[in-house]
Write an enzyme that holds these catalytic residues in place. Structure first.
Site, mmCIF file in Angstrom:
data_model
loop_
_atom_site.group_PDB
_atom_site.id
_atom_site.type_symbol
_atom_site.label_atom_id
_atom_site.label_comp_id
_atom_site.label_asym_id
_atom_site.label_seq_id
_atom_site.Cartn_x
_atom_site.Cartn_y
_atom_site.Cartn_z
ATOM 1 N N ASP A 174 40.915 30.227 39.421
ATOM 2 C CA ASP A 174 41.614 30.980 38.381
ATOM 3 C C ASP A 174 41.117 30.596 36.989
ATOM 4 O O ASP A 174 40.771 29.446 36.729
ATOM 5 C CB ASP A 174 43.122 30.689 38.504
ATOM 6 C CG ASP A 174 43.953 31.443 37.504
ATOM 7 O OD1 ASP A 174 43.954 32.681 37.557
ATOM 8 O OD2 ASP A 174 44.598 30.796 36.656
ATOM 9 N N GLU A 184 37.197 33.842 38.967
ATOM 10 C CA GLU A 184 37.803 34.852 38.098
ATOM 11 C C GLU A 184 37.273 34.559 36.695
ATOM 12 O O GLU A 184 37.790 33.692 35.994
ATOM 13 C CB GLU A 184 39.329 34.773 38.116
ATOM 14 C CG GLU A 184 39.958 35.871 37.281
ATOM 15 C CD GLU A 184 41.293 35.480 36.649
ATOM 16 O OE1 GLU A 184 41.974 36.363 36.122
ATOM 17 O OE2 GLU A 184 41.639 34.290 36.663
#
Length: 738
Positions: A417, A470
């Site tokens: 993330d 990401e």
């Protein structure tokens, strides 16, 4: 007490040391407590605040080695129990107001750490540190208990407290390994299921809020915050064949179609309770398998105190959340996924952590895991703290955690993330709010080194697994191997494609001609990385509404737009990711506090989208041209996208060897395109294998039948062509018959 006893040379007479000990503020309690050899014999010192009397006894016969003198009213006892300096096996017997009980002495057990482990921990290079730190049930000298170990180098004292010692920090003050900063103690009788935390006194004598274990393997169900003794998960795995053969399942040439799921809101019981890991396996896996997804991606399963963070502000990186069951339950969930042929990816959050008092923030009274300077250590967007990636022990803590999930839970990959926030020192910061690197630039060199090291360790130790970034910027080489100068990720989310194409789809069809390049621009850079096309949870929150809600037009047109868009996505280069609910066009924005709107499946239009996704996954897996060269420019050719006025796109996908080509034609206007001629690579029979306007999906059924005959008339620079009926707001997929 006799004068001779008062003058005994073995007695501890320093009132400052005794005072610090009974106050629970002695830096090295093992130097005082437990058995100690002296010139006079074996001295035993014990701290038991609740006791009136204490003696050492033989655990087999119960005979006494001698009573201990109570040297301090707050429970410090001391006595010479043998003229011999050899340490016998003994237990302690205490009395208080007529009650008598026996217990083991935690201070008679030596350290269980080997020199190599201590060296690697001190160097910040112990990739399996979870085998040493944390709470590990074990037996020492035939006594069952739990070894606790935690890194807190700047603490002046650390105790483990729990329901096994009435949360009393004086009872189990830990042993410090100097120069390494690791504190350790074996607590007899502490067992799986016990609650615990660490009570820490900082370097300046300040008592800190009790801390959960950074390497705890289980936690209480939130909002409670204690760690739970569990040890490393014990599991009889049945996925050996899956693990042995998964190299081809996570490869850039494999069909990878990911169902992103938030375990707490996919489904719930009627009374709002969460499904357990076992119940999720019973219901989620058949559903995902039926739809044809190859993987599920679980939003963060690491323990997190605030459900509204969706797991992206974790405190217990080594603990699967207890909201749905035990660590063993989660391991069984993964095992069952593999048994059903479904890979498991979990979201992993090494970019930042919350400032909850029981967590990592100022863990030992200093900025231990984070940076002291908020220009480096505080993230204003999320009010979270940023890891100090340049500190070897911190980087090791995180890298070992990544390996932990692959090693102990057999997950197939990590979706990392917020990578962009890690790569740039000025991420979401104004001038003056950040500090340049040593070269004067804005790259976070320490985070870059950490990501490279972690990916190298991941791929090196667990072949066949993958990592996914990401990452929303144009940072070069995110999915390029480390040896080639990249960050080493297996894949990268294509955020640019997602933003551009969703922006295009939100325009009324009459205006799309002015935004025609939104759908084509992604092909300029589509092969610069190993891309995944993500329609993730981020696109259905924070007032964005749902995917179907962002489509223009009346109800029929909204569904037609979404079906055409999904078909475009599934036939576009790149692996696929769809957030739960998108597969049946959920109409409301996602709410983590309740389950999806499953009643939609009773509506033919919603059911049609659901069935389309199943068929898209089927052809994506079965047609090599749609996945083998997802990441290679040789796998894609534009046939025609030259007329913005009619908002049509025609392209071809190709595989390797003898794979048959796939041709796709998309019409993003509500006008039926009759006699729509497209160029083809060869004449012969071309079969329509999918049409998003099929009545089975809720469309108007403008289709082309089972087969389409081509002619030798060149078109679009191709040697052959065919005439189609291009449906309104529809996409058509053709394959050439051999």
């Amino acid at each position: 007490m006799s004068a001779a006893a008062d003058a005994a040379p073995w007695r501890l007479d320093d009132p400052h040391v005794i005072g610090a000990l009974v106050a629970g503020r002695l830096a090295d309690p093992f130097a005082i407590l437990g058995p100690h050899q002296t010139a006079a014999g074996l001295v035993l010192r014990v701290l038991r605040p609740e006791a009136d009397t204490a003696e050492a006894i033989d655990p087999d016969s119960g005979s006494s080695y001698g009573k201990l003198l109570k040297r301090h009213a707050r429970g410090f006892f001391e006595g010479l129990i043998s003229k011999n300096t050899a340490v016998p096996r003994y237990r302690l017997r205490f009395t208080r107001e007529g009650d008598t009980w026996d217990e083991e002495d935690a201070y008679r057990f030596p350290s269980t750490f080997g020199d190599l482990d201590l060296y690697l921990l001190g160097e910040g290079r112990h990739q399996r540190l979870y085998e040493k730190l944390g709470a590990h049930p074990m037996a020492c000298d035939g006594v069952d208990g739990t070894r606790f170990a935690v890194w807190a180098p700047n603490a002046s004292r650390v105790s483990v407290v729990g329901n096994f010692n009435n949360w009393d920090g004086r009872r189990h003050q830990m042993r410090l390994h100097p120069g390494i900063g690791v504190w350790e103690i074996f607590v007899p009788g502490a067992k799986p299921g016990n609650l615990y935390k660490y009570e820490i006194i900082g370097r300046n004598g300040e008592l800190l809020p009790p801390k959960a274990d950074p390497v705890g393997f289980r936690a209480e169900v939130p909002p409670a915050t204690a760690s739970v003794v569990n040890g490393l998960p014990q599991m009889e795995w049945g996925d050996g064949e899956w693990v042995e053969h998964r190299i081809g399942k996570n490869d850039r040439k494999a069909p990878i179609s990911i169902y992103e799921v938030h375990l707490g809101s996919w489904r719930r019981h009627e009374d709002g309770r969460y499904l357990s890991y076992d119940e999720l396996a019973d219901r989620l896996l058949p559903y995902v398998k039926d739809l044809g997804f190859t993987h599920i991606e679980c939003m963060p399963v690491s323990e997190h105190p605030f459900s509204g963070s969706w797991g992206y502000q974790p405190v217990g990186l080594y603990a699967p959340t207890s909201r749905f069951g035990t660590p063993e339950d989660f391991a069984r969930f993964v095992d069952r996924c593999h048994h059903e042929g479904i890979g498991v990816i979990i979201d992993w959050v090494p970019a930042h952590f919350p400032s909850d008092a029981h967590g990592l923030a100022r863990f030992d009274g200093t900025a231990l895991y984070e940076h002291e300077d908020p220009r480096l250590g505080f993230h204003r967007d999320w009010n979270t703290l940023i890891y100090n990636f340049g500190r070897r022990e911190v980087a090791n803590f995180l890298t070992a955690n990544a390996l932990f999930w692959l090693d102990r839970y057999h997950v197939d990959g990590l979706r990392v993330d917020a990578v962009a926030s890690m790569l740039y020192l000025d991420y979401s910061r104004q001038p003056g709010e950040w500090i340049p690197n040593k070269h004067g630039g804005n790259e976070n060199l320490e985070a870059i080194a950490f990501l490279r090291e972690t990916n190298t360790a991941l791929f090196g130790s667990h072949p066949g697994t993958t990592s996914i970034a990401e990452e929303s910027t144009a940072f070069p080489g995110v999915s390029r191997p480390v040896y080639a100068g990249g960050l080493g990720f297996g894949f990268k989310w294509n955020m640019g494609w997602m933003h551009d194409t969703l922006d295009y789809m939100q325009h009324e069809p009459i205006h799309r001609q002015h935004h025609h390049d939104r759908m084509t621009f992604g092909l300029i850079y589509a092969f610069s990385e190993n891309f995944i096309l993500p329609l993730s949870h981020d696109e259905v929150v924070h007032g964005k509404g749902s995917l179907i809600g962002r489509m223009p037009g009346d109800r029929w047109q909204k569904f037609a737009n979404l079906r055409a868009y999904f078909t475009f996505m599934w036939t576009h280069p790149g692996k696929k990711l769809l957030f739960m609910g998108g597969e049946f066009a959920q109409e409301r924005e996602w709410n983590h506090d309740w389950q999806l709107d499953w009643h939609h499946l009773d509506d033919p239009m919603h059911r049609g989208v659901h069935d389309l996704i199943r068929d898209l996954n089927r052809i994506y897996r079965s047609e090599p041209a749609l996945h083998e060269l997802d990441c290679e420019p040789e796998g894609f050719e534009w046939i025609d996208a030259s007329d913005p006025s009619i908002s049509t796109y025609v392209y071809m996908r190709k595989g390797t060897g003898g794979a048959r080509p796939v041709v796709v034609a998309c019409n993003f206007t509500p006008v039926v395109r009759e006699n729509f001629r497209i160029g083809l690579p060869n004449a012969g029979i071309w079969r329509e294998i999918l049409n998003s306007d099929d009545r089975r999906y809720g469309g108007s059924d403008v289709t082309n039948g089972t087969v389409t005959a081509t002619t030798d008339e060149p078109w679009h620079g191709r040697p052959a062509s065919a005439i189609l009926r291009l449906p309104p707001l529809g996409s058509v997929v053709l394959v050439g018959e051999a």
